[in-house]
Design a protein around this motif. Sequence first.
Motif, PDB file in Angstrom:
ATOM      1  N   PRO A 249       0.808  -1.230   0.000  1.00  0.00           N
ATOM      2  CA  PRO A 249       0.000   0.000   0.000  1.00  0.00           C
ATOM      3  C   PRO A 249       0.836   1.274   0.000  1.00  0.00           C
ATOM      4  CG  PRO A 249      -0.897  -1.587   1.554  1.00  0.00           C
ATOM      5  CD  PRO A 249       0.428  -2.129   1.091  1.00  0.00           C
ATOM      6  N   ASP A 250       2.100   1.174   0.448  1.00  0.00           N
ATOM      7  CA  ASP A 250       2.959   2.365   0.480  1.00  0.00           C
ATOM      8  C   ASP A 250       3.817   2.491  -0.779  1.00  0.00           C
ATOM      9  OD1 ASP A 250       4.896   0.404   0.826  1.00  0.00           O
ATOM     10  OD2 ASP A 250       5.273   0.879   2.920  1.00  0.00           O
ATOM     11  N   ALA A 251       3.497   1.737  -1.817  1.00  0.00           N
ATOM     12  CA  ALA A 251       4.318   1.755  -3.036  1.00  0.00           C
ATOM     13  C   ALA A 251       4.433   3.152  -3.625  1.00  0.00           C
ATOM     14  CB  ALA A 251       3.741   0.793  -4.074  1.00  0.00           C
ATOM     15  N   LEU A 252       3.322   3.869  -3.666  1.00  0.00           N
ATOM     16  CA  LEU A 252       3.329   5.195  -4.275  1.00  0.00           C
ATOM     17  C   LEU A 252       4.038   6.223  -3.400  1.00  0.00           C
ATOM     18  CD1 LEU A 252      -0.278   5.211  -5.761  1.00  0.00           C
ATOM     19  CD2 LEU A 252       1.878   4.920  -6.981  1.00  0.00           C
ATOM     20  N   ASP A 253       4.420   5.829  -2.196  1.00  0.00           N
ATOM     21  CA  ASP A 253       5.239   6.678  -1.329  1.00  0.00           C
ATOM     22  C   ASP A 253       6.699   6.245  -1.359  1.00  0.00           C
ATOM     23  OD1 ASP A 253       2.889   8.067  -0.348  1.00  0.00           O
ATOM     24  OD2 ASP A 253       2.450   6.224   0.738  1.00  0.00           O
ATOM     25  N   GLY A 254       7.050   5.401  -2.322  1.00  0.00           N
ATOM     26  CA  GLY A 254       8.429   4.973  -2.475  1.00  0.00           C
ATOM     27  C   GLY A 254       8.851   3.865  -1.541  1.00  0.00           C
ATOM     28  N   GLY A 255       7.889   3.245  -0.843  1.00  0.00           N
ATOM     29  CA  GLY A 255       8.216   2.123   0.040  1.00  0.00           C
ATOM     30  C   GLY A 255       8.961   2.513   1.295  1.00  0.00           C
ATOM     31  N   ASP A 256       8.978   3.787   1.637  1.00  0.00           N
ATOM     32  CA  ASP A 256       9.739   4.257   2.799  1.00  0.00           C
ATOM     33  C   ASP A 256       9.037   3.844   4.090  1.00  0.00           C
ATOM     34  OD1 ASP A 256      11.202   5.630   4.729  1.00  0.00           O
ATOM     35  OD2 ASP A 256      11.550   7.346   3.421  1.00  0.00           O
ATOM     36  N   LEU A 257       9.726   3.057   4.922  1.00  0.00           N
ATOM     37  CA  LEU A 257       9.179   2.601   6.197  1.00  0.00           C
ATOM     38  C   LEU A 257       9.580   3.509   7.353  1.00  0.00           C
ATOM     39  CD1 LEU A 257       9.864  -1.232   5.791  1.00  0.00           C
ATOM     40  CD2 LEU A 257       7.662  -0.060   5.574  1.00  0.00           C
ATOM     41  N   GLY A 258      10.426   4.499   7.098  1.00  0.00           N
ATOM     42  CA  GLY A 258      10.856   5.415   8.150  1.00  0.00           C
ATOM     43  C   GLY A 258      11.797   4.746   9.138  1.00  0.00           C
ATOM     44  N   TRP A 259      12.074   5.463  10.225  1.00  0.00           N
ATOM     45  CA  TRP A 259      12.947   4.930  11.279  1.00  0.00           C
ATOM     46  C   TRP A 259      12.149   3.981  12.154  1.00  0.00           C
ATOM     47  CZ3 TRP A 259      18.102   5.433  11.691  1.00  0.00           C
ATOM     48  CH2 TRP A 259      18.732   6.436  10.952  1.00  0.00           C
ATOM     49  N   ARG A 260      12.742   2.864  12.479  1.00  0.00           N
ATOM     50  CA  ARG A 260      12.137   1.923  13.407  1.00  0.00           C
ATOM     51  C   ARG A 260      13.238   1.206  14.172  1.00  0.00           C
ATOM     52  NH1 ARG A 260       8.608  -2.263  10.372  1.00  0.00           N
ATOM     53  NH2 ARG A 260       7.621  -0.349   9.648  1.00  0.00           N
ATOM     54  N   ARG A 261      12.883   0.735  15.348  1.00  0.00           N
ATOM     55  CA  ARG A 261      13.890   0.031  16.152  1.00  0.00           C
ATOM     56  C   ARG A 261      14.199  -1.320  15.532  1.00  0.00           C
ATOM     57  NH1 ARG A 261      10.451   2.132  19.680  1.00  0.00           N
ATOM     58  NH2 ARG A 261       9.416   0.137  20.025  1.00  0.00           N
ATOM     59  N   MET A 262      15.424  -1.775  15.755  1.00  0.00           N
ATOM     60  CA  MET A 262      15.837  -3.067  15.215  1.00  0.00           C
ATOM     61  C   MET A 262      14.928  -4.187  15.692  1.00  0.00           C
ATOM     62  SD  MET A 262      18.325  -3.567  13.059  1.00  0.00           S
ATOM     63  CE  MET A 262      18.747  -5.260  13.461  1.00  0.00           C
ATOM     64  N   ASP A 263      14.420  -4.056  16.939  1.00  0.00           N
ATOM     65  CA  ASP A 263      13.583  -5.132  17.476  1.00  0.00           C
ATOM     66  C   ASP A 263      12.187  -5.145  16.856  1.00  0.00           C
ATOM     67  OD1 ASP A 263      12.454  -2.932  18.758  1.00  0.00           O
ATOM     68  OD2 ASP A 263      13.504  -3.314  20.630  1.00  0.00           O
ATOM     69  N   GLU A 264      11.882  -4.160  16.008  1.00  0.00           N
ATOM     70  CA  GLU A 264      10.595  -4.157  15.316  1.00  0.00           C
ATOM     71  C   GLU A 264      10.666  -4.868  13.968  1.00  0.00           C
ATOM     72  OE1 GLU A 264       8.005  -0.358  16.371  1.00  0.00           O
ATOM     73  OE2 GLU A 264       9.939   0.220  15.567  1.00  0.00           O
ATOM     74  N   VAL A 265      11.863  -5.178  13.517  1.00  0.00           N
ATOM     75  CA  VAL A 265      12.014  -5.863  12.229  1.00  0.00           C
ATOM     76  C   VAL A 265      11.523  -7.303  12.385  1.00  0.00           C
ATOM     77  CG1 VAL A 265      13.657  -6.638  10.473  1.00  0.00           C
ATOM     78  CG2 VAL A 265      13.975  -4.434  11.621  1.00  0.00           C
ATOM     79  N   PRO A 266      10.665  -7.799  11.482  1.00  0.00           N
ATOM     80  CA  PRO A 266      10.197  -9.181  11.585  1.00  0.00           C
ATOM     81  C   PRO A 266      11.368 -10.151  11.699  1.00  0.00           C
ATOM     82  CG  PRO A 266       8.974  -8.015   9.898  1.00  0.00           C
ATOM     83  CD  PRO A 266      10.076  -7.094  10.333  1.00  0.00           C
TER      84      PRO A 266
ATOM     85  N   ALA B  12      12.029 -12.924  10.511  1.00  0.00           N
ATOM     86  CA  ALA B  12      12.464 -13.559   9.263  1.00  0.00           C
ATOM     87  C   ALA B  12      13.485 -12.705   8.513  1.00  0.00           C
ATOM     88  CB  ALA B  12      11.254 -13.824   8.372  1.00  0.00           C
ATOM     89  N   PHE B  13      13.474 -11.388   8.761  1.00  0.00           N
ATOM     90  CA  PHE B  13      14.359 -10.483   8.046  1.00  0.00           C
ATOM     91  C   PHE B  13      15.464  -9.901   8.934  1.00  0.00           C
ATOM     92  CE2 PHE B  13      10.161  -9.410   5.785  1.00  0.00           C
ATOM     93  CZ  PHE B  13      10.257 -10.556   5.000  1.00  0.00           C
ATOM     94  N   ALA B  14      15.385 -10.153  10.243  1.00  0.00           N
ATOM     95  CA  ALA B  14      16.284  -9.493  11.201  1.00  0.00           C
ATOM     96  C   ALA B  14      17.752  -9.803  10.908  1.00  0.00           C
ATOM     97  CB  ALA B  14      15.927  -9.901  12.625  1.00  0.00           C
ATOM     98  N   ASP B  15      18.073 -11.068  10.648  1.00  0.00           N
ATOM     99  CA  ASP B  15      19.471 -11.438  10.407  1.00  0.00           C
ATOM    100  C   ASP B  15      20.010 -10.760   9.155  1.00  0.00           C
ATOM    101  OD1 ASP B  15      19.542 -12.983  12.651  1.00  0.00           O
ATOM    102  OD2 ASP B  15      19.159 -14.881  11.615  1.00  0.00           O
ATOM    103  N   THR B  16      19.185 -10.693   8.115  1.00  0.00           N
ATOM    104  CA  THR B  16      19.618 -10.034   6.875  1.00  0.00           C
ATOM    105  C   THR B  16      19.912  -8.565   7.125  1.00  0.00           C
ATOM    106  OG1 THR B  16      18.340 -11.560   5.497  1.00  0.00           O
ATOM    107  CG2 THR B  16      18.941  -9.429   4.523  1.00  0.00           C
ATOM    108  N   VAL B  17      18.990  -7.883   7.807  1.00  0.00           N
ATOM    109  CA  VAL B  17      19.155  -6.450   8.072  1.00  0.00           C
ATOM    110  C   VAL B  17      20.366  -6.200   8.961  1.00  0.00           C
ATOM    111  CG1 VAL B  17      18.101  -4.431   9.146  1.00  0.00           C
ATOM    112  CG2 VAL B  17      16.713  -5.951   7.732  1.00  0.00           C
ATOM    113  N   ALA B  18      20.586  -7.081   9.937  1.00  0.00           N
ATOM    114  CA  ALA B  18      21.696  -6.901  10.872  1.00  0.00           C
ATOM    115  C   ALA B  18      23.047  -6.936  10.159  1.00  0.00           C
ATOM    116  CB  ALA B  18      21.649  -7.977  11.956  1.00  0.00           C
TER     117      ALA B  18
END
Length: 455
Positions: free
Chosen positions: A234-251, A253-259
């Motif tokens: 739904p945020d595609a037209l906003d460029g997919g920007d998720l803004g700032w979020r804490r590391m512990d909010e990352v799902p 399944a994706f936490a290791d990749t992001v880390a």
Amino acid sequence: MKRFLAPLLSIVVFALALPAHAQLLPNAGAGVTSSPNQLDRIVAVVNEDVILQSELDNAVHAIQQQYASQPGQLPPQDVLQKQVLDRLILMRLQLQKADDQGVHVSDNQVDQAVAQVAQQNKMTPDQLRTEVEHTGQDFGAFRQQLADQLTVQQLHQSVVHDSVSVTDSEIDNLLASPNYKAGEIHLAHIQVSIPSGADAAAIQASAAKAEQAINAIKGGMDFHAAAIRYSDAPDALDGGDLGWRRMDEVPPAFADTVANMKPGDVSSALRGPTGFHILKLIGQREPSKQIVTEYHARQILIKPSELMTSDQAQQKAQELYDQIVNKHADFAKLAKDNSKDDTTANIGGDMGWFAQDAWGTVVTQQISQLKDNEVSKPFQTGDGSWDIMQLLGTRQSDLTTQMARDQARQAIGNRKAEQAYDDFLRDLRANAYIKVLVPELRDDTNTPAGAGKSS
């Protein structure tokens, strides 16, 4: 175009961030109108409601205006129309559900939203109205958009409230987990959805689309532009920007990749419950110690009532102040006998130790000017009551641990809320009757998750 067409992130006091599903989609008359002799047509049926060609045209035109200085970031016209139509369908479904559940907003709430949008743009409400009409939009339709967004926010709150809870054990487990990461990150994402109940061919088509997005980024396309072009979120037209979020909010399944990513890195296509996700790490920042100023104070609160006018309440507060300052009366006894604050009166007005803004900005302004044991002059609070405060002490407290627990609780809650509302939307769409009547607006090869019943 002014920034009042940007998503509104703080219209309502709400513990969770505004869901991307509720972002404002400009669709009021934005300069595209049908000629007098041209009949409007229905482009999509959504349960017992319809979406007209004029609605779609106006919404697409508004997005094009928003990106007027960067038209190259928009996808081809046919793709853009499908994306906008999908967002219109999703909004319509949520509004229908809200209506079924009796979720409505008042004119006063919309007035407050208008005032907030005006304030964010350093305007008065009248100036905002003039600016909206100057861009060719109808102000009544603009108000309706705000009302729709507020309605969806309330629906989101209702869904989350009924399905999300966080226990102390979950907080302990998260903080003790070796995978727990402190700090904050700024993420953007591209989501390529997999249809509900998809077969192998549909999954392969989604994987191919995700690979196209990655190749486009590797070929030099800006991630923001790639999200607009390829993402089904739904945020595609906003460029997919998720803004700032804490590391512990990352799902998880994706936490290791992001880390393991550095700012500027783009991930490969990661398979998730609803499709393929491509992440970009825009920035990161380390946590810092949370040292806050705390005050210990006591108060005497005098409230106007049916038997006491505001002027009489002020006079009563002044008399009590004179007794304390000039006659050295016992503050605690006067508080117990006179204060109308139910939480502090019986303990001599003692407010305990509290953080700077715990009792609101008016109290903060008063307490920050006092010295230890000094008594404030009577002052009026936000609800019209009159307050007298005595500062008993000040200290600097390290709330790093407590704030870490609070943040962990919020992170778990946000994660659960996001999943709960995503499941709710998939369910909502899977059980809806949706029929796109214009063949070129159909996207049968990559229909968003839970595309609904059709015939």
